[in-house]
Design an enzyme around this catalytic site. Structure first.
Site, PDB file in Angstrom:
ATOM      1  N   ASP A  79     -19.094  -4.627  -5.693  1.00  0.00           N
ATOM      2  CA  ASP A  79     -19.910  -3.913  -4.719  1.00  0.00           C
ATOM      3  C   ASP A  79     -19.013  -2.965  -3.924  1.00  0.00           C
ATOM      4  OD1 ASP A  79     -22.140  -3.184  -3.307  1.00  0.00           O
ATOM      5  OD2 ASP A  79     -22.173  -4.959  -2.019  1.00  0.00           O
TER       6      ASP A  79
ATOM      7  N   VAL B 177      -1.992   2.125 -12.289  1.00  0.00           N
ATOM      8  CA  VAL B 177      -1.960   3.497 -12.793  1.00  0.00           C
ATOM      9  C   VAL B 177      -2.766   4.392 -11.854  1.00  0.00           C
ATOM     10  CG1 VAL B 177      -2.542   4.995 -14.742  1.00  0.00           C
ATOM     11  CG2 VAL B 177      -1.760   2.647 -15.161  1.00  0.00           C
TER      12      VAL B 177
ATOM     13  N   GLY C 103      -5.277   7.022 -10.532  1.00  0.00           N
ATOM     14  CA  GLY C 103      -6.557   7.442 -11.079  1.00  0.00           C
ATOM     15  C   GLY C 103      -6.612   8.939 -11.325  1.00  0.00           C
ATOM     16  N   MET C 104      -7.462   9.341 -12.281  1.00  0.00           N
ATOM     17  CA  MET C 104      -7.622  10.757 -12.594  1.00  0.00           C
ATOM     18  C   MET C 104      -8.678  11.421 -11.714  1.00  0.00           C
ATOM     19  SD  MET C 104      -7.248  10.873 -16.753  1.00  0.00           S
ATOM     20  CE  MET C 104      -8.299   9.467 -17.128  1.00  0.00           C
TER      21      MET C 104
ATOM     22  N   ALA D 215      -2.237   1.804  -3.602  1.00  0.00           N
ATOM     23  CA  ALA D 215      -2.531   0.583  -4.347  1.00  0.00           C
ATOM     24  C   ALA D 215      -1.715   0.546  -5.629  1.00  0.00           C
ATOM     25  CB  ALA D 215      -4.017   0.510  -4.666  1.00  0.00           C
ATOM     26  N   PRO D 216      -1.235  -0.634  -6.038  1.00  0.00           N
ATOM     27  CA  PRO D 216      -0.487  -0.730  -7.294  1.00  0.00           C
ATOM     28  C   PRO D 216      -1.384  -0.422  -8.481  1.00  0.00           C
ATOM     29  CG  PRO D 216      -0.943  -2.920  -6.403  1.00  0.00           C
ATOM     30  CD  PRO D 216      -1.353  -1.938  -5.357  1.00  0.00           C
TER      31      PRO D 216
END
Length: 573
Positions: A373, A320, A322-323, A317-318
């Site tokens: 959701d 940043v 995720g951590m 997915a475009p």
């Protein structure tokens, strides 16, 4: 296959469990009217959470009863389960909720067997229900004004009465008629064939009750939603009239709590909603009225159909990276798939179990239109050819315990799905001045509305919010959320000495739940212009006293009003 194998008895016990679930579901749902009439708002919140938890509770009870009633040798012989499915089909053929009973059967099967035994021979991967159902009793009420809108509206509200009186029905009806004439072309109001059709049952959610239907002529139709409020000490009030499809779509949004509504024939009600909201997938419509497990079934069927009928491939997915989560998507399918990484960024003080707990929490709280959701899945299996090589390589690198390649199949052991949105940070990069202002205004409102519903996002970075197709800002990253009342909001203490003021690290103690709102501006905004604008729009969010005030209101039992529609035109100023 042995004729003595108890297929019919197993099928009957599965359906008995479904009947038990449906009865308890109806009891909770039917109580919504009384909770609305008596303004029992906290009880309404508890009932909503109880109804969500009910499904898994009843599945667990049914699986336990099956284990008690049948020997392991009989029950767990998966080769015989096509007989159970066949017997079950004969039991549900005349039911009005047959499609839901198929999903229930699937849940029981998955509660008994590992997911690698799933097949359409043993369970309902594809529905056996006909797309066209037998004609059944009407679930709607129809009204023809024949040039007399006022008389028609009087009849509508004579039919929709509550134990609590309307506060000012004549005044509300005058305003309602004026709003109707304003919303619709003049020729429509004069059309002798104009018809207003409303679903017979009232929909309830949070503090609102909703009449839902459509207005149509031979040539055109408009959706129609009339929200009602109970003003304590004053009575029932007609709050708005909505005929815009986009506005009605937001009312049934994936960011909202589920409606409570009596639907004797669920498929027919969903068909009715689909006529007024053609852009909504039936998975989302089933979910919106509390049948979220069947919504999950319809979502899965749509997904496997999309994969089978297109050349679409999964990509990252475009946005940043995720951590905590790794996120991938199908370009032609409006959904993201989120998996938990094996290792988190050092700055993240959470573990896998905590992340799962946070995501499940979102299911049961009031999302106030500001949290997406989610649906949780286990053991997804996709063709290897459906993955972009770079995407698969990244998933295998960051989550090898969750993602595995088995021959020509990719196994995703655990994931969540969410509606795909444009990350707010990316949206702002390409937005003009007016769009930036509107997005930051809504970003602040999202934070405030979540807080008023006792949800603190924790990590409020722009990248953790998305923009929907309707331009609403929605929070979608839940690994740090908590109840607002669990956070300890503090002012930064004044420095005691010049050395304190120059120190590179805080000289004061910081507890695990401490939050310093004064630190938000540089943390949230790298762009100085956006930081200044947000300060003008929502500067109170930087003040610990603002948050403490919300906490006091929540602890006092106040349930806030967050409306899923624009409140204009009906209420006197």
């Amino acid at each position: 296959m042995s004729q003595s194998w108890p297929a019919a008895d197993i099928a009957r016990m599965i359906l008995d469990g479904f009947d038990d679930y449906r009865e308890h579901f109806r009891q909770i749902t039917d109580g919504a009217r009384q909770r609305f009439e008596q303004a029992q708002w906290q009880q309404a919140q508890k009932a909503s959470a109880a109804r969500i938890n009910l499904y898994e509770e009843k599945v667990g009870e049914t699986v336990a009863r099956l284990h008690q009633a049948f020997s392991t040798e009989s029950l767990m012989d998966v080769s015989q389960w096509p007989l159970v499915k066949s017997a079950y089909i004969s039991l549900i053929d005349l039911r009005f909720d047959d499609e839901l009973s198929e999903t229930w059967y699937n849940s029981i099967f998955c509660g008994l067997f590992s997911h690698d035994l799933i097949s359409d021979g043993c369970m309902f991967i594809h529905t056996t229900r006909p797309s066209l159902r037998r004609a059944r009793a009407a679930q709607t009420r129809s009204y023809k004004p024949q040039g007399e809108l006022a008389t028609m509206l009087e009849q509508v509200f004579a039919d929709y009465r509550f134990s609590e009186d309307y506060a000012d029905l004549p005044g509300d009806l005058r305003r309602l008629e004026a709003q109707l004439r304003e919303n619709l072309p003049d020729w429509v109001c004069k059309d002798p064939e104009l018809t207003l059709e409303l679903f017979s049952s009232v929909l309830y959610r949070n503090k609102g009750a909703y009449l839902v239907g459509r207005i149509f002529t031979h040539e055109e139709q408009w959706p129609l939603v009339i929200p009602l409020l109970h003003r304590e000490g004053r009575g029932i009030q007609i709050d708005a009239l909505i005929t815009d499809e986009a506005d009605v779509s937001i009312i049934f949004s994936f960011t909202r709590s589920y409606f409570m509504v009596d639907v004797p024939v669920p498929a027919e009600f969903i068909g009715f909603l689909k006529r007024i909201l053609p852009g909504k997938h039936i998975a989302e419509l089933y979910t919106s009225i509390g049948f979220y497990k069947h919504g999950k079934s319809e979502f899965y069927r749509a997904l496997i159909n999309h994969l089978a009928s297109t050349d679409d491939r999964f990509i990252m997915a475009p946005g940043v990276r995720g951590m905590v989560m790794s996120v991938f998507t199908l370009p032609g399918f409006n959904t993201v798939f989120k998996i938990i990484k094996d290792r988190f960024s050092p700055s993240k003080n959470v573990d896998r179990a905590t992340v799962i707990e946070k995501y499940r929490l979102v299911k049961s709280v009031d999302r106030v239109g500001r949290m997406a959701d989610t649906q949780e899945f286990a053991d997804f299996r996709f063709p290897l050819s459906k993955f972009d090589p770079a995407c698969l390589e990244e998933l295998l690198e960051v989550a090898p315990s969750t993602v595995a390649v088995e021959g020509q199949t990719v196994l995703i052991r655990h994931c969540w799905t969410e509606r795909r949105m444009t990350p707010l940070n990316l949206y702002l990069e390409h937005a003009n001045e007016a769009q930036v202002r509107e997005a930051l205004e809504d970003y602040g409102l999202a934070i405030k509305q979540l807080a008023a519903a006792n949800i603190f996002p924790g990590d409020m970075l722009l990248k953790n919010f998305g923009v929907t197709r309707h331009g609403r800002v929605v929070f979608y990253d839940y690994d740090e959320i908590c109840f607002l009342t669990e956070a300890n909001f503090r002012h930064i203490p004044a420095p005691r000495t010049p050395e304190d003021e120059m120190a590179s690290e805080p000289w004061y103690s910081i507890g695990p739940h401490d939050v310093f709102p004064e630190e938000f501006p540089p943390f949230l905004f790298a762009d100085a212009g956006q930081r200044k604008l947000f300060d003008q729009l929502h500067g109170e969010l930087y003040n610990a006293d603002y948050w403490k005030g919300l906490q006091e209101a929540i602890r006092a039992g106040k349930v806030i009003d967050v409306f899923p529609y624009r409140r204009q035109g009906l209420e006197d100023e």
